[in-house]
Scaffold this active site. Structure first.
Site, short mmCIF file in Angstrom:
data_model
loop_
_atom_site.label_atom_id
_atom_site.label_comp_id
_atom_site.label_asym_id
_atom_site.label_seq_id
_atom_site.Cartn_x
_atom_site.Cartn_y
_atom_site.Cartn_z
N HIS A 58 24.84 31.52 36.64
CA HIS A 58 25.71 31.42 35.47
C HIS A 58 24.78 31.48 34.25
O HIS A 58 24.55 30.48 33.59
CB HIS A 58 26.47 30.10 35.54
N ARG B 133 36.23 26.67 29.58
CA ARG B 133 35.21 26.86 28.55
C ARG B 133 34.64 28.28 28.52
O ARG B 133 34.54 28.91 27.47
CB ARG B 133 33.99 25.94 28.79
N THR B 134 34.24 28.76 29.68
CA THR B 134 33.52 30.03 29.69
C THR B 134 34.41 31.16 29.18
O THR B 134 34.02 31.93 28.31
CB THR B 134 32.98 30.34 31.11
N LYS C 42 45.75 43.88 46.22
CA LYS C 42 46.31 44.98 47.02
C LYS C 42 45.23 45.61 47.91
O LYS C 42 45.49 46.55 48.64
CB LYS C 42 46.87 46.08 46.10
N ARG D 26 33.76 36.67 36.13
CA ARG D 26 33.49 35.52 37.02
C ARG D 26 34.11 35.84 38.37
O ARG D 26 35.24 36.30 38.45
CB ARG D 26 34.09 34.24 36.45
#
Ligand code: NCD
Length: 306
Positions: free
Chosen positions: A134, A55-56, A85, A106
């Site tokens: 959030h 969704r986000t 890396k 995120r």
């Protein structure tokens, strides 16, 4: 003026939220009428996701595209980006600054968005940082309450499940300080109670709340039943998780006890906490809530990207 959106605590008064909510209404109206303006033409929005999302990420990307921007996206930046890396988060952010006009990020580390914001010239939008926050989810959650119930003031809101690791809950409670007429019922096993820091902050600011373990007795007197997923990925062991994973479940039988006017919300994804049979009830608002995320994120991108 907000530059980076890292925490919902950055919103200091409810008037600012009301402006965002009105703009969200407008974006939905324009989209439905087929008359969308494109204020972000020629802008590039980067989505940098180090943790899973449906969704986000999709709603942010759709929001950016509908605003006329272009999108560059890494859905698995941990595995496929240079952090695999050994590149530091700070370096990755500095580099993406050279390509994009805003970064939606995120990350699995709590505090990652704040670290990114410290080195970023372009806006960082926190789309979830570990068990931290959030903020855009909390905005769309309050927007959903306002849209479904006609107001936010005075609502009786129950937050149920994983209040310890649930970042959507943390961001929502940071906004609770702006809605002092609301009353919160925080329902969780003791092991998953709201973090002490947030509880202390609510107490200091005079937010009305009660902590409970059982939600049976309050179902008849609440306006919002906000269910959450137990955040499996934050537990030290599977065994730990198994002890609390299925504590709260909403099914048809339980719905009979719920206030007729109430709505059921969930940031999604749901696992066992809401049975699919509940979806047909008109009080089930979670898919409408997810759709609201699109227009709310249009309003946020428009506000931050310039
Ligand atoms: C939430 C999240 O990622 O914190 N999902 C979402 O963005 N709607 C909730 C969750 O994963 O349980």
């Amino acid at each position: 003026m907000i530059k980076h959106l890292v925490s919902s605590g950055q919103f200091k008064d409810s008037r600012m939220l009301e402006e965002i909510f009105q703009r969200t209404d407008e974006w939905e109206r324009w989209d439905q009428a087929g008359t969308l303006p494109k204020p972000l033409q020629d802008k590039v929005i980067a989505c940098l996701f180090f943790e899973p999302s449906t969704r986000t990420r999709f709603s942010f990307e759709t929001a950016a595209l509908k605003l006329g921007a272009k999108v560059i996206s890494s859905e698995n930046a941990g595995q496929f980006g240079s952090s695999s890396k050994g590149e530091t988060l700070e370096d990755t952010i500095r580099v993406v600054n050279g390509y994009a006009d805003a970064i939606v990020m995120r990350h699995y580390i709590q505090g990652a968005a704040r670290r990114a914001a410290r080195v970023s010239e372009v806006p960082i939008i926190n789309a979830g940082d570990g068990a931290g926050e959030h903020p855009t989810q909390a905005l769309l959650d309050f927007y959903t309450m306002r849209k479904e119930l006609g107001k936010i003031e005075g609502l009786r809101i129950a937050l149920v499940g994983d209040l310890l690791y649930g970042r959507t809950v943390h961001s929502l409670l940071n906004l609770a300080m702006l809605y002092k007429s609301c009353q919160f019922f925080l329902i969780s096993p003791p092991r998953l109670a709201v973090p002490q820091k947030i509880r202390a902050e609510m107490q200091a600011r005079g937010v009305k709340f009660r902590e409970l373990q059982d939600f049976g007795e309050i179902l008849g007197k609440i306006d919002v039943l906000y269910m959450t997923r137990v955040q499996k990925e934050r537990f030290a062991s599977e065994n730990d998780y198994n002890q609390v994973k299925d504590v709260y479940q909403v099914d048809k039988a339980l719905l009979r006890k719920l206030n007729k006017q109430a709505i059921i919300m969930h940031p999604l994804p749901r696992i066992t906490e809401i049975a699919p049979e509940v979806d047909h009830d008109k009080r089930a608002a979670y898919f409408r809530q997810a759709k609201n995320g699109l227009y709310l994120r249009m309003a946020i991108l428009e506000m931050l990207v310039r």
